[in-house]
Design a protein around this motif. Structure first.
Motif, PDB file in Angstrom:
ATOM      1  N   ASP A 157       2.392   6.976   7.942  1.00 43.64           N
ATOM      2  CA  ASP A 157       1.008   6.609   7.613  1.00 43.64           C
ATOM      3  C   ASP A 157       0.889   5.104   7.400  1.00 43.64           C
ATOM      4  O   ASP A 157      -0.088   4.475   7.812  1.00 43.64           O
ATOM      5  CB  ASP A 157       0.540   7.335   6.340  1.00 43.64           C
ATOM      6  CG  ASP A 157       0.352   8.840   6.579  1.00 43.64           C
ATOM      7  OD1 ASP A 157       0.289   9.236   7.749  1.00 43.64           O
ATOM      8  OD2 ASP A 157       0.278   9.562   5.571  1.00 43.64           O
ATOM      9  N   LEU A 158       1.906   4.502   6.771  1.00 45.37           N
ATOM     10  CA  LEU A 158       1.894   3.071   6.520  1.00 45.37           C
ATOM     11  C   LEU A 158       1.949   2.302   7.832  1.00 45.37           C
ATOM     12  O   LEU A 158       1.249   1.307   8.023  1.00 45.37           O
ATOM     13  CB  LEU A 158       3.072   2.691   5.624  1.00 45.37           C
ATOM     14  CG  LEU A 158       3.084   1.260   5.086  1.00 45.37           C
ATOM     15  CD1 LEU A 158       1.990   1.081   4.051  1.00 45.37           C
ATOM     16  CD2 LEU A 158       4.442   0.934   4.472  1.00 45.37           C
ATOM     17  N   GLU A 178      10.775  14.879   4.523  1.00 41.33           N
ATOM     18  CA  GLU A 178       9.532  14.967   5.289  1.00 41.33           C
ATOM     19  C   GLU A 178       8.405  14.221   4.585  1.00 41.33           C
ATOM     20  O   GLU A 178       7.587  13.555   5.227  1.00 41.33           O
ATOM     21  CB  GLU A 178       9.145  16.437   5.490  1.00 41.33           C
ATOM     22  CG  GLU A 178      10.046  17.183   6.468  1.00 41.33           C
ATOM     23  CD  GLU A 178      10.054  16.534   7.846  1.00 41.33           C
ATOM     24  OE1 GLU A 178       8.966  16.144   8.328  1.00 41.33           O
ATOM     25  OE2 GLU A 178      11.145  16.405   8.439  1.00 41.33           O
ATOM     26  N   ARG A 179       8.357  14.316   3.253  1.00 41.85           N
ATOM     27  CA  ARG A 179       7.329  13.596   2.499  1.00 41.85           C
ATOM     28  C   ARG A 179       7.458  12.095   2.724  1.00 41.85           C
ATOM     29  O   ARG A 179       6.466  11.395   2.946  1.00 41.85           O
ATOM     30  CB  ARG A 179       7.453  13.926   1.009  1.00 41.85           C
ATOM     31  CG  ARG A 179       6.438  13.201   0.136  1.00 41.85           C
ATOM     32  CD  ARG A 179       6.590  13.543  -1.335  1.00 41.85           C
ATOM     33  NE  ARG A 179       7.856  13.102  -1.885  1.00 41.85           N
ATOM     34  CZ  ARG A 179       8.155  13.111  -3.174  1.00 41.85           C
ATOM     35  NH1 ARG A 179       7.266  13.563  -4.055  1.00 41.85           N
ATOM     36  NH2 ARG A 179       9.338  12.703  -3.603  1.00 41.85           N
ATOM     37  N   ALA A 180       8.685  11.590   2.679  1.00 40.27           N
ATOM     38  CA  ALA A 180       8.903  10.165   2.878  1.00 40.27           C
ATOM     39  C   ALA A 180       8.539   9.745   4.297  1.00 40.27           C
ATOM     40  O   ALA A 180       7.880   8.713   4.506  1.00 40.27           O
ATOM     41  CB  ALA A 180      10.355   9.819   2.573  1.00 40.27           C
ATOM     42  N   LEU A 181       8.970  10.524   5.274  1.00 37.57           N
ATOM     43  CA  LEU A 181       8.669  10.181   6.664  1.00 37.57           C
ATOM     44  C   LEU A 181       7.166  10.129   6.902  1.00 37.57           C
ATOM     45  O   LEU A 181       6.670   9.239   7.608  1.00 37.57           O
ATOM     46  CB  LEU A 181       9.321  11.190   7.607  1.00 37.57           C
ATOM     47  CG  LEU A 181      10.848  11.080   7.763  1.00 37.57           C
ATOM     48  CD1 LEU A 181      11.368  12.210   8.633  1.00 37.57           C
ATOM     49  CD2 LEU A 181      11.242   9.725   8.353  1.00 37.57           C
ATOM     50  N   ALA A 201       0.809  -1.221   0.000  1.00 40.27           N
ATOM     51  CA  ALA A 201       0.000   0.000   0.000  1.00 40.27           C
ATOM     52  C   ALA A 201       0.840   1.268   0.000  1.00 40.27           C
ATOM     53  O   ALA A 201       0.300   2.374   0.107  1.00 40.27           O
ATOM     54  CB  ALA A 201      -0.923  -0.005   1.221  1.00 40.27           C
ATOM     55  N   PHE A 202       2.157   1.136  -0.123  1.00 34.52           N
ATOM     56  CA  PHE A 202       3.007   2.330  -0.056  1.00 34.52           C
ATOM     57  C   PHE A 202       2.785   3.212  -1.284  1.00 34.52           C
ATOM     58  O   PHE A 202       2.712   2.720  -2.414  1.00 34.52           O
ATOM     59  CB  PHE A 202       4.482   1.937   0.028  1.00 34.52           C
ATOM     60  CG  PHE A 202       5.378   3.073   0.454  1.00 34.52           C
ATOM     61  CD1 PHE A 202       5.523   3.381   1.788  1.00 34.52           C
ATOM     62  CD2 PHE A 202       6.043   3.838  -0.486  1.00 34.52           C
ATOM     63  CE1 PHE A 202       6.336   4.439   2.193  1.00 34.52           C
ATOM     64  CE2 PHE A 202       6.858   4.891  -0.102  1.00 34.52           C
ATOM     65  CZ  PHE A 202       6.999   5.194   1.249  1.00 34.52           C
ATOM     66  N   PRO A 203       2.696   4.538  -1.089  1.00 37.70           N
ATOM     67  CA  PRO A 203       2.367   5.451  -2.202  1.00 37.70           C
ATOM     68  C   PRO A 203       3.578   5.823  -3.054  1.00 37.70           C
ATOM     69  O   PRO A 203       4.005   6.984  -3.090  1.00 37.70           O
ATOM     70  CB  PRO A 203       1.792   6.670  -1.482  1.00 37.70           C
ATOM     71  CG  PRO A 203       2.542   6.723  -0.183  1.00 37.70           C
ATOM     72  CD  PRO A 203       2.734   5.269   0.213  1.00 37.70           C
ATOM     73  N   TRP A 204       4.158   4.839  -3.739  1.00 34.51           N
ATOM     74  CA  TRP A 204       5.274   5.157  -4.623  1.00 34.51           C
ATOM     75  C   TRP A 204       4.848   6.172  -5.673  1.00 34.51           C
ATOM     76  O   TRP A 204       3.716   6.159  -6.146  1.00 34.51           O
ATOM     77  CB  TRP A 204       5.784   3.891  -5.324  1.00 34.51           C
ATOM     78  CG  TRP A 204       6.237   2.795  -4.407  1.00 34.51           C
ATOM     79  CD1 TRP A 204       5.664   1.567  -4.249  1.00 34.51           C
ATOM     80  CD2 TRP A 204       7.360   2.822  -3.513  1.00 34.51           C
ATOM     81  NE1 TRP A 204       6.359   0.823  -3.325  1.00 34.51           N
ATOM     82  CE2 TRP A 204       7.404   1.572  -2.851  1.00 34.51           C
ATOM     83  CE3 TRP A 204       8.332   3.770  -3.212  1.00 34.51           C
ATOM     84  CZ2 TRP A 204       8.377   1.248  -1.919  1.00 34.51           C
ATOM     85  CZ3 TRP A 204       9.307   3.451  -2.284  1.00 34.51           C
ATOM     86  CH2 TRP A 204       9.320   2.209  -1.640  1.00 34.51           C
ATOM     87  N   PRO A 213      15.551   0.982   9.398  1.00 35.14           N
ATOM     88  CA  PRO A 213      14.407   1.676  10.007  1.00 35.14           C
ATOM     89  C   PRO A 213      13.808   2.687   9.033  1.00 35.14           C
ATOM     90  O   PRO A 213      14.530   3.315   8.253  1.00 35.14           O
ATOM     91  CB  PRO A 213      15.025   2.373  11.220  1.00 35.14           C
ATOM     92  CG  PRO A 213      16.280   1.615  11.501  1.00 35.14           C
ATOM     93  CD  PRO A 213      16.776   1.134  10.182  1.00 35.14           C
ATOM     94  N   TYR A 214      12.477   2.844   9.079  1.00 35.09           N
ATOM     95  CA  TYR A 214      11.799   3.706   8.109  1.00 35.09           C
ATOM     96  C   TYR A 214      12.308   5.140   8.176  1.00 35.09           C
ATOM     97  O   TYR A 214      12.302   5.865   7.182  1.00 35.09           O
ATOM     98  CB  TYR A 214      10.285   3.670   8.342  1.00 35.09           C
ATOM     99  CG  TYR A 214       9.818   4.484   9.533  1.00 35.09           C
ATOM    100  CD1 TYR A 214       9.370   5.805   9.377  1.00 35.09           C
ATOM    101  CD2 TYR A 214       9.830   3.948  10.815  1.00 35.09           C
ATOM    102  CE1 TYR A 214       8.942   6.544  10.460  1.00 35.09           C
ATOM    103  CE2 TYR A 214       9.408   4.689  11.902  1.00 35.09           C
ATOM    104  CZ  TYR A 214       8.962   5.980  11.721  1.00 35.09           C
ATOM    105  OH  TYR A 214       8.540   6.723  12.800  1.00 35.09           O
ATOM    106  N   PHE A 215      12.793   5.550   9.348  1.00 33.77           N
ATOM    107  CA  PHE A 215      13.233   6.938   9.501  1.00 33.77           C
ATOM    108  C   PHE A 215      14.689   7.132   9.090  1.00 33.77           C
ATOM    109  O   PHE A 215      15.208   8.245   9.140  1.00 33.77           O
ATOM    110  CB  PHE A 215      13.048   7.388  10.956  1.00 33.77           C
ATOM    111  CG  PHE A 215      13.633   6.451  11.972  1.00 33.77           C
ATOM    112  CD1 PHE A 215      14.993   6.465  12.261  1.00 33.77           C
ATOM    113  CD2 PHE A 215      12.821   5.542  12.630  1.00 33.77           C
ATOM    114  CE1 PHE A 215      15.530   5.595  13.197  1.00 33.77           C
ATOM    115  CE2 PHE A 215      13.354   4.659  13.573  1.00 33.77           C
ATOM    116  CZ  PHE A 215      14.717   4.684  13.849  1.00 33.77           C
ATOM    117  N   ARG A 216      15.366   6.041   8.677  1.00 32.23           N
ATOM    118  CA  ARG A 216      16.746   6.179   8.249  1.00 32.23           C
ATOM    119  C   ARG A 216      16.777   6.562   6.777  1.00 32.23           C
ATOM    120  O   ARG A 216      16.582   5.721   5.898  1.00 32.23           O
ATOM    121  CB  ARG A 216      17.525   4.890   8.473  1.00 32.23           C
ATOM    122  CG  ARG A 216      19.023   5.067   8.184  1.00 32.23           C
ATOM    123  CD  ARG A 216      19.829   3.818   8.461  1.00 32.23           C
ATOM    124  NE  ARG A 216      21.255   4.095   8.395  1.00 32.23           N
ATOM    125  CZ  ARG A 216      22.214   3.180   8.506  1.00 32.23           C
ATOM    126  NH1 ARG A 216      21.888   1.920   8.697  1.00 32.23           N
ATOM    127  NH2 ARG A 216      23.483   3.512   8.424  1.00 32.23           N
TER     128      ARG A 216
END
Length: 462
Positions: free
Chosen positions: A458-459, A450-453, A301-304, A393-396
């Protein structure tokens, strides 16, 4: 005299080749390589890998000729080619070293069954992984999803076997072979392989020389030097391992033997890199669609974002305006290889700053890397994207400016691969005084981060 057909695949070597070793002890041999890109599920090689394969086969053919036998080359579906070769040669047995991609395992299993039913001896051997993927499991019997406990479990198992010596004399009949040049593995529209020829010499002899040089010198200080893209601090063995010109058993035991000169930390980190390779292959064995499907289903479901062709070209050919990204992608295009620290940065930039599906990057690397293999390429892209097992990690999100300042502080790597920046005063941030011919930044690092984070957060909440 018994006659064994030895079917080579990703094991293009004579030393420490269990199938060849067992066949030579049994009697006469016929050694073949089958170019099979048509069997169901077989993924055709990328351009850089095809270049390597041509040169590796050429080198191996010469090595076998020196020992008195030919290397028989055939193309087509292995299910048809191998039985035909058995009939032509008069072999009564077929030996090969195991493969681990599902489509290839299916081909091997079907052949083993049909040939055994016809009365032929068929044997497979462990040659290209230190530990079989089905042997290293958790206490509950399931595959590991995290590297650290996986590698701990591997190290708690019996040590990998000692490498086997290559046979000194081989005997066998002459069998007709196809012409390697007619396979057209080399570039034929325009010659893009000049940088590959300058950088690499495929073949078993080169692989062994690189390993010897590494364990007698480079491994000392490896823990720090491997992080620096402007330093020859790595083994450069990855493409040789990918095509099996050298085995992980040879690498493992050579590194262990170097313990008298190298520090314990250097050796531990280097052998851990072999462990990561093993982990990637275990993941692929248990998740056969690792190159096409998210290991973590929630990432479906990730918004690529769909990049336009100019943006994607900028990334692929090193025109993003961020020097570390551009230097890495230009190194890749010229040499078919990229420093691992830079691979992580360019991967992060594509999937997190540009928000492009990791599969786009995986396919580009598959076509341009000389060391692209089905397990490491896919698993490492999923690691960067956060969709894989034991993922980052998603934030890396790797900041290319911070990374180049830390690991290439003098800008030597950047200037080597980006001629436009050789006289730049601020080589890490050239947009402050943009040199002629170099593009401005493709995007805003802070905004894209910021958009990626937000997308990752959200995911996680969903």
């Amino acid at each position: 005299m018994a006659l064994t057909l030895v079917w080579l695949r990703d094991d293009l070597r004579i030393a420490d080749n269990p199938a060849l070793h067992a066949a030579a002890e049994r009697g006469d041999v016929v050694v073949c390589y089958v170019l099979d890109e048509v069997s169901e599920g077989i993924r055709p090689l990328g351009g850089a890998s095809r270049w390597w394969l041509h040169n590796s086969l050429s080198s191996l053919r010469s090595a076998f000729e020196d020992q008195g036998i030919p290397l028989v080359l055939r193309s087509g579906p292995a299910a048809d080619v191998i039985p035909r070769l058995i009939e032509e040669s008069g072999a009564d047995a077929v030996f090969w070293n195991r493969r681990y991609v599902l489509a290839e395992r299916n081909v091997d299993a079907a052949l083993k069954g049909s040939l055994s039913d016809e009365g032929y001896q068929v044997h497979s051997f462990q040659a290209n992984l230190l530990f079989e993927p089905w042997e290293v499991t958790t206490g509950s019997g399931s595959p590991y999803k995290v590297f650290t406990p996986f590698w701990r479990a591997c190290r708690n198992r019996p040590a990998p076997r000692e490498p086997l010596d290559g046979p000194t004399v081989l005997r066998g009949p002459n069998v007709d072979s196809e012409d390697l040049d007619e396979w057209r593995l080399l570039p034929d529209t325009f010659d893009w392989a000049g940088g590959l020829r300058q950088t690499w010499t495929p073949g078993e002899l080169t692989a062994q020389a690189l390993l010897d040089r590494f364990v007698t010198g480079t491994v000392d200080g490896y823990a720090d030097a491997r992080q620096l893209p402007d330093v020859e601090g790595t083994s450069r063995l990855s493409p040789h391992l990918r095509f099996g010109e050298i085995s992980p058993f040879q690498v493992w035991h050579s590194a262990r033997a170097a313990s008298t000169s190298a520090t314990a930390s250097d050796l531990a980190i280097f052998t851990q890199e072999l462990g990561w390779r093993e982990f990637c292959w275990q993941l692929l064995y248990h998740q056969p669609r690792l190159a096409t499907e998210n290991y973590r289903p929630q990432f479906d479901a990730f918004p690529w974002q769909q990049p336009d062709s100019d943006e994607l070209d900028a990334w692929q050919y090193g025109r993003t305006g961020f020097p570390l990204i551009d230097a890495g992608m230009r190194q890749l295009w010229h040499t078919g290889w990229m420093h691992n620290r830079v691979r992580m940065a360019v991967g992060s930039f594509l999937v997190k700053n540009m928000m492009v599906d990791w599969r786009v990057g995986e396919q580009w690397f598959w076509d341009t890397l000389v060391d692209a293999d089905p397990a490491n390429n896919a698993a490492n892209w999923q690691w960067v994207a956060g969709s894989g097992a034991d993922a980052a990690p998603y934030f890396r999100i790797f900041n290319p400016v911070t990374q180049s300042k830390k690991f290439d502080p003098d800008g030597g790597y950047l200037r080597r691969w980006i001629p436009e920046l050789r006289s730049a005063h601020k080589v890490h941030e050239p947009w402050t005084d943009l040199p002629a011919g170099y593009p401005p930044p493709l995007l805003d690092l802070k905004v894209s981060r910021e958009r990626a984070l937000n997308a990752y957060q959200d995911l996680r909440q969903d």
